[in-house]
Scaffold this motif. Structure first.
Motif, mmCIF file in Angstrom:
data_model
loop_
_atom_site.group_PDB
_atom_site.id
_atom_site.type_symbol
_atom_site.label_atom_id
_atom_site.label_comp_id
_atom_site.label_asym_id
_atom_site.label_seq_id
_atom_site.Cartn_x
_atom_site.Cartn_y
_atom_site.Cartn_z
ATOM 1 N N ASN A 1 25.394 -28.977 116.293
ATOM 2 C CA ASN A 1 26.226 -28.077 117.075
ATOM 3 C C ASN A 1 27.383 -28.920 117.591
ATOM 4 O O ASN A 1 27.204 -29.779 118.451
ATOM 5 C CB ASN A 1 25.427 -27.488 118.238
ATOM 6 N N ASN A 2 28.568 -28.719 117.063
ATOM 7 C CA ASN A 2 29.721 -29.542 117.432
ATOM 8 C C ASN A 2 30.200 -29.304 118.860
ATOM 9 O O ASN A 2 30.935 -30.124 119.401
ATOM 10 C CB ASN A 2 30.867 -29.336 116.447
ATOM 11 N N GLU A 3 29.790 -28.202 119.472
ATOM 12 C CA GLU A 3 30.176 -27.953 120.864
ATOM 13 C C GLU A 3 29.352 -28.778 121.837
ATOM 14 O O GLU A 3 29.846 -29.219 122.859
ATOM 15 C CB GLU A 3 30.035 -26.471 121.202
ATOM 16 N N THR A 4 28.078 -28.964 121.545
ATOM 17 C CA THR A 4 27.174 -29.642 122.485
ATOM 18 C C THR A 4 26.633 -30.963 121.936
ATOM 19 O O THR A 4 25.957 -31.679 122.654
ATOM 20 C CB THR A 4 25.979 -28.741 122.823
ATOM 21 N N ASN A 5 26.906 -31.238 120.670
ATOM 22 C CA ASN A 5 26.424 -32.441 119.985
ATOM 23 C C ASN A 5 24.905 -32.486 119.805
ATOM 24 O O ASN A 5 24.335 -33.548 119.605
ATOM 25 C CB ASN A 5 26.908 -33.713 120.679
ATOM 26 N N ALA A 6 24.251 -31.353 119.879
ATOM 27 C CA ALA A 6 22.822 -31.292 119.609
ATOM 28 C C ALA A 6 22.593 -31.456 118.107
ATOM 29 O O ALA A 6 23.414 -31.045 117.292
ATOM 30 C CB ALA A 6 22.255 -29.958 120.062
ATOM 31 N N LEU A 7 21.469 -32.082 117.754
ATOM 32 C CA LEU A 7 21.144 -32.350 116.356
ATOM 33 C C LEU A 7 19.736 -31.886 116.024
ATOM 34 O O LEU A 7 18.802 -32.128 116.792
ATOM 35 C CB LEU A 7 21.219 -33.854 116.070
ATOM 36 N N ALA A 8 19.579 -31.245 114.876
ATOM 37 C CA ALA A 8 18.267 -30.933 114.312
ATOM 38 C C ALA A 8 18.209 -31.630 112.960
ATOM 39 O O ALA A 8 19.155 -31.552 112.178
ATOM 40 C CB ALA A 8 18.075 -29.431 114.146
ATOM 41 N N ASN A 9 17.125 -32.334 112.690
ATOM 42 C CA ASN A 9 17.027 -33.178 111.500
ATOM 43 C C ASN A 9 15.731 -32.891 110.753
ATOM 44 O O ASN A 9 14.679 -32.716 111.380
ATOM 45 C CB ASN A 9 17.059 -34.650 111.950
ATOM 46 N N ILE A 10 15.818 -32.832 109.432
ATOM 47 C CA ILE A 10 14.627 -32.695 108.592
ATOM 48 C C ILE A 10 14.698 -33.773 107.523
ATOM 49 O O ILE A 10 15.666 -33.837 106.765
ATOM 50 C CB ILE A 10 14.542 -31.301 107.929
ATOM 51 N N ALA A 11 13.691 -34.637 107.501
ATOM 52 C CA ALA A 11 13.606 -35.698 106.500
ATOM 53 C C ALA A 11 12.318 -35.516 105.713
ATOM 54 O O ALA A 11 11.303 -35.077 106.254
ATOM 55 C CB ALA A 11 13.613 -37.071 107.172
ATOM 56 N N VAL A 12 12.371 -35.835 104.426
ATOM 57 C CA VAL A 12 11.200 -35.734 103.561
ATOM 58 C C VAL A 12 11.031 -37.071 102.850
ATOM 59 O O VAL A 12 11.948 -37.546 102.186
ATOM 60 C CB VAL A 12 11.345 -34.596 102.518
ATOM 61 N N LEU A 13 9.851 -37.660 103.007
ATOM 62 C CA LEU A 13 9.551 -38.960 102.407
ATOM 63 C C LEU A 13 8.322 -38.856 101.527
ATOM 64 O O LEU A 13 7.452 -38.022 101.760
ATOM 65 C CB LEU A 13 9.314 -40.002 103.503
ATOM 66 N N SER A 14 8.233 -39.711 100.559
ATOM 67 C CA SER A 14 7.082 -39.749 99.664
ATOM 68 C C SER A 14 5.961 -40.562 100.299
ATOM 69 O O SER A 14 6.158 -41.719 100.671
ATOM 70 C CB SER A 14 7.496 -40.381 98.333
ATOM 71 N N MET A 15 4.795 -39.947 100.430
ATOM 72 C CA MET A 15 3.636 -40.653 100.992
ATOM 73 C C MET A 15 3.259 -41.847 100.123
ATOM 74 O O MET A 15 2.948 -42.918 100.638
ATOM 75 C CB MET A 15 2.440 -39.708 101.120
ATOM 76 N N SER A 16 3.310 -41.680 98.805
ATOM 77 C CA SER A 16 2.917 -42.782 97.920
ATOM 78 C C SER A 16 3.878 -43.962 98.050
ATOM 79 O O SER A 16 3.456 -45.112 97.994
ATOM 80 C CB SER A 16 2.809 -42.315 96.464
ATOM 81 N N SER A 17 5.162 -43.686 98.268
ATOM 82 C CA SER A 17 6.099 -44.792 98.447
ATOM 83 C C SER A 17 5.868 -45.508 99.776
ATOM 84 O O SER A 17 6.234 -46.667 99.931
ATOM 85 C CB SER A 17 7.549 -44.313 98.351
ATOM 86 N N LEU A 18 5.250 -44.808 100.730
ATOM 87 C CA LEU A 18 4.908 -45.419 102.013
ATOM 88 C C LEU A 18 3.599 -46.200 101.937
ATOM 89 O O LEU A 18 3.273 -46.948 102.849
ATOM 90 C CB LEU A 18 4.765 -44.347 103.093
ATOM 91 N N GLY A 19 2.838 -45.960 100.878
ATOM 92 C CA GLY A 19 1.522 -46.576 100.777
ATOM 93 C C GLY A 19 0.512 -45.908 101.689
ATOM 94 O O GLY A 19 -0.502 -46.494 102.051
ATOM 95 N N ALA A 20 0.779 -44.667 102.072
ATOM 96 C CA ALA A 20 -0.107 -43.927 102.980
ATOM 97 C C ALA A 20 -0.740 -42.766 102.229
ATOM 98 O O ALA A 20 -0.158 -42.214 101.298
ATOM 99 C CB ALA A 20 0.678 -43.408 104.172
ATOM 100 N N THR A 21 -1.936 -42.421 102.645
ATOM 101 C CA THR A 21 -2.629 -41.294 102.024
ATOM 102 C C THR A 21 -2.915 -40.169 103.003
ATOM 103 O O THR A 21 -3.405 -39.126 102.611
ATOM 104 C CB THR A 21 -3.959 -41.755 101.396
ATOM 105 N N SER A 22 -2.616 -40.388 104.295
ATOM 106 C CA SER A 22 -2.902 -39.356 105.287
ATOM 107 C C SER A 22 -1.913 -39.416 106.441
ATOM 108 O O SER A 22 -1.261 -40.437 106.677
ATOM 109 C CB SER A 22 -4.321 -39.529 105.842
#
Length: 170
Positions: free
Chosen positions: A74-95
């Motif tokens: 929101n350019n009026e208030t500078n509020a940010l909403a963010n969505i990121a998607v990462l690969s679990m296998s690239s993190l070495g995590a299973t849960s």
């Protein structure tokens, strides 16, 4: 495990950078909307076929696409909403638990979000900002949803929650 720690350190640095942008960027005049109207008729739908999700956001907000992430501002208030998607296998995590253990997010709790087992933190600094982070896993994908908003814009927090909660995973 070191890869997860590196990624979580990166996520913390990213959050700090987003806070810096929020606190230092100037407001822009946008005559279309105040950005806080929760009437869904003023919402656009963002679809990410690569990462397999869609989300609704106010059509007056700026959309910034990056690799494996989209941010709505929101350019009026500078509020940010963010969505990121990462690969679990690239993190070495299973849960989700492995990710949370490595992340060590203080004050969070396990919950359910849109039908997924999730981990959520909500932090309100009484003098400045409100943040919400939600982590959940779908298959090999780790979704990280977050927002940063000034507390003085309470109506905007409703909008931010609507953005995050509108996510539909394919």
């Amino acid at each position: 495990m070191t890869e997860i720690k590196k990624l979580m350190t990166y996520a913390c640095v990213l959050c700090a950078l987003l806070c810096a942008v929020l606190m230092t960027s100037g407001c822009m005049d946008d005559n279309n909307s105040d950005g806080t109207n929760n009437d869904n008729s003023n919402y656009a739908t963002y679809s990410d076929s690569k990462n397999g999700f869609s989300v609704k956001y106010p059509d007056s907000w700026e959309k910034m696409e990056m690799t494996n992430r989209v941010t709505f501002k929101n350019n009026e208030t500078n509020a940010l909403a963010n969505i990121a998607v990462l690969s679990m296998s690239s993190l070495g995590a299973t849960s989700l638990e492995e990710v949370v253990d490595s992340y060590g997010a203080p004050g969070g709790e396990y919950t359910t979000f849109n039908g997924y087992e999730a981990y959520e933190t909500i932090v309100s600094d009484p003098s400045d900002i409100d943040t919400r982070d939600i982590l959940f896993v779908d298959g090999d994908r780790l979704f990280i949803l977050s927002y940063i908003s000034y507390l003085e814009n309470e109506d905007e927090i409703e909008t931010m929650n609507m953005i995050l909660e509108s996510i539909e995973v394919e």
